[in-house]
Design an enzyme around this catalytic site. Sequence first.
Site, PDB file in Angstrom:
ATOM      1  N   GLY A 245       0.757  -1.249   0.000  1.00 51.13           N
ATOM      2  CA  GLY A 245       0.000   0.000   0.000  1.00 51.13           C
ATOM      3  C   GLY A 245       0.777   1.283   0.000  1.00 51.13           C
ATOM      4  CD  GLU A 279       0.061  -9.290   1.272  1.00 49.37           C
ATOM      5  OE1 GLU A 279      -0.781  -8.578   0.686  1.00 49.37           O
ATOM      6  OE2 GLU A 279      -0.251 -10.303   1.909  1.00 49.37           O
ATOM      7  N   PRO A 280       4.420  -5.196  -0.556  1.00 47.40           N
ATOM      8  CG  PRO A 280       6.634  -4.429  -0.465  1.00 47.40           C
ATOM      9  CD  PRO A 280       5.705  -5.477   0.114  1.00 47.40           C
ATOM     10  N   GLY A 281       3.808  -3.529  -3.639  1.00 43.19           N
ATOM     11  CA  GLY A 281       3.861  -3.657  -5.085  1.00 43.19           C
ATOM     12  C   GLY A 281       4.351  -2.341  -5.685  1.00 43.19           C
ATOM     13  NE  ARG A 282       0.327   2.589  -6.018  1.00 49.71           N
ATOM     14  CZ  ARG A 282      -0.722   2.547  -6.856  1.00 49.71           C
ATOM     15  NH1 ARG A 282      -0.636   3.099  -8.033  1.00 49.71           N
ATOM     16  NH2 ARG A 282      -1.857   1.974  -6.473  1.00 49.71           N
ATOM     17  CE1 TYR A 322      -8.164   2.127 -10.804  1.00 43.10           C
ATOM     18  CE2 TYR A 322      -5.981   2.308 -11.744  1.00 43.10           C
ATOM     19  CZ  TYR A 322      -6.987   1.533 -11.217  1.00 43.10           C
ATOM     20  OH  TYR A 322      -6.812   0.185 -11.092  1.00 43.10           O
ATOM     21  CB  CYS A 348     -11.953   4.082 -32.073  1.00 43.70           C
ATOM     22  SG  CYS A 348     -10.920   3.986 -33.532  1.00 43.70           S
ATOM     23  CE1 TYR A 376      -1.240  -3.260  -8.970  1.00 39.32           C
ATOM     24  CE2 TYR A 376      -0.205  -1.268  -8.143  1.00 39.32           C
ATOM     25  CZ  TYR A 376      -0.678  -2.543  -7.931  1.00 39.32           C
ATOM     26  OH  TYR A 376      -0.582  -3.108  -6.686  1.00 39.32           O
TER      27      TYR A 376
HETATM   28  N1  LLP Z   1      -1.624  -6.988  -1.193  1.00 39.04           N
HETATM   29  C1  LLP Z   1      -2.918  -7.061  -1.567  1.00 39.04           C
HETATM   30  C2  LLP Z   1      -3.795  -8.038  -0.933  1.00 39.04           C
HETATM   31  C3  LLP Z   1      -3.412  -6.188  -2.563  1.00 39.04           C
HETATM   32  O1  LLP Z   1      -4.675  -6.243  -2.924  1.00 39.04           O
HETATM   33  C4  LLP Z   1      -2.525  -5.259  -3.167  1.00 39.04           C
HETATM   34  C5  LLP Z   1      -2.982  -4.361  -4.231  1.00 39.04           C
HETATM   35  C6  LLP Z   1      -1.179  -5.240  -2.752  1.00 39.04           C
HETATM   36  C7  LLP Z   1      -0.772  -6.113  -1.746  1.00 39.04           C
HETATM   37  C8  LLP Z   1      -0.169  -4.306  -3.337  1.00 39.04           C
HETATM   38  O2  LLP Z   1      -0.489  -2.982  -3.051  1.00 39.04           O
HETATM   39  P1  LLP Z   1       0.533  -1.803  -3.433  1.00 39.04           P
HETATM   40  O3  LLP Z   1       1.744  -1.928  -2.544  1.00 39.04           O
HETATM   41  O4  LLP Z   1       0.872  -1.942  -4.856  1.00 39.04           O
HETATM   42  O5  LLP Z   1      -0.245  -0.573  -3.153  1.00 39.04           O
HETATM   43  N2  LLP Z   1      -4.494  -0.962 -10.233  1.00 39.04           N
HETATM   44  C9  LLP Z   1      -4.424   0.019  -9.178  1.00 39.04           C
HETATM   45  C10 LLP Z   1      -3.873  -0.564  -7.895  1.00 39.04           C
HETATM   46  C11 LLP Z   1      -4.653  -1.770  -7.398  1.00 39.04           C
HETATM   47  C12 LLP Z   1      -4.066  -2.364  -6.142  1.00 39.04           C
HETATM   48  C13 LLP Z   1      -4.726  -3.640  -5.775  1.00 39.04           C
HETATM   49  N3  LLP Z   1      -4.186  -4.340  -4.649  1.00 39.04           N
HETATM   50  C14 LLP Z   1      -3.587   1.209  -9.670  1.00 39.04           C
HETATM   51  O6  LLP Z   1      -3.149   1.186 -10.825  1.00 39.04           O
HETATM   52  O7  LLP Z   1      -3.411   2.165  -8.942  1.00 39.04           O
END
Ligand code: LLP
Length: 420
Positions: A245, A279-282, A322, A348, A376
């Site tokens: 997050g 669980e970091p992604g972004r 978004y 289009c 993403y």
């Molecule tokens: N763990 C769980 C259970 C999640 O649902 C998510 C993201 C993460 C970890 C990773 O979160 P992060 O660290 O990336 O914030 N498509 C959207 C973002 C959707 C996120 C969904 N869940 C965007 O482009 O902003």
Amino acid sequence: MTERYPTPTLKTEGGALHLEGVALDDIATRFGTPSYVYSRAALTASFDAYRQALAGRRALVCYAVKANSNLGVLSVFAGLGAGFDIVSGGELARVLAAGGDAGKVVFSGVGKSRAEMRQALEAGIRCFNVESAAELERLDAVAGELGRKAPIALRVNPDVDPKTHPYISTGLKSNKFGVAFDDALALYRRAARLPNLRISGVACHIGSQLLDPAPMTEAAQKVLGLVDQLAAEGIALDHIDLGGGLGIRYRDETPPAVAAYLAPLLAVFEGRREELCFEPGRSLVGNAGLLLTRIEYLKPGTEKNFAIVDAAMNDLARPALYDAYHEVVAVQQRQLPPTRYEIVGPICESGDFLAHDRDLAVAEGDLLAILSAGAYGMTMSSNYNTRGRAAEIIVDGDRVHLVRQRETVDSLYALETPLA
Ligand code: LLP
């Protein structure tokens, strides 16, 4: 003071943009456009920030694969010892193909199928983050069929407001995610009685692009209360998963540094024996990547001027979906007065825009870099309008690795059949 670009390894040299030691111009010439380009040094640096902030703790960083699931990216994190947070059997297959360790995989998501449960049990994943009572029963049954014990955490919904975009906030009562906090205790008791489950931990994830650690800290305190209640009943947890997050800078946001974000969370768990998972992604990949695109046409208008580029909403959906902001930078500097443009793609749909109202000194044929596109971006791309997906490239110092070829058009309909 903020850096000039949110992408840390991007710099201007001799009037041209470089990612690490490579001119973006050269990448476009070699691989074409649109292309996603990632910086290995930036990927490594963002992972190291977590590692350093967690030094001396029992902790596991499980990269959220959904943010960017390219095998090249996954292999970089696997090499750094990362765990992985997956949401499908497909993501598990990718992690294993990239050399990831199944023993460090956590499986999130509200809709796990029986086949996905079997696949994950056979691979020997670290933990299933279970999101409903029905899933708990199904997992117990599937594990029983395989003669295995499924390690579980309940993903609880702490009902805190993460104050982010409603599409990416997940910890409120109104969301489909997790089990209601008030039901968690009863569900843990149920899980403890199911023969084919092994209770391992608790999980929560309240949302994405969080810029303030306070809601997460509040969630962590609630979770800790639950852990203590469970311990009092003889249900001892081995790990606490606080989800992902942490937000990034797209424009002028000022997200906390990883260490500053984690510090109040770590304080909540000071002196505890449980392993902490994240669980970091972004925050690991977002600013490590950009989308490189070429201007096909400049189209002046009475109300707006359009820069029509060869990337589109099928490549980067976030602006259309978004209304997300991504910085747009000209790759070559020109001595021209800037003009205000709408940056749009060839699709289009009026919603096919990548950016609004950007002042750019550009000519037809110039390259643009759309920044902060590492998370993403490619994972949310589609083939709308029968457009092949972009190539993906990882830059490493002055080396360049093509980690995904551009899709060919015939591959897009290879699985289809015309009627005789
Ligand atoms: N763990 C769980 C259970 C999640 O649902 C998510 C993201 C993460 C970890 C990773 O979160 P992060 O660290 O990336 O914030 N498509 C959207 C973002 C959707 C996120 C969904 N869940 C965007 O482009 O902003």
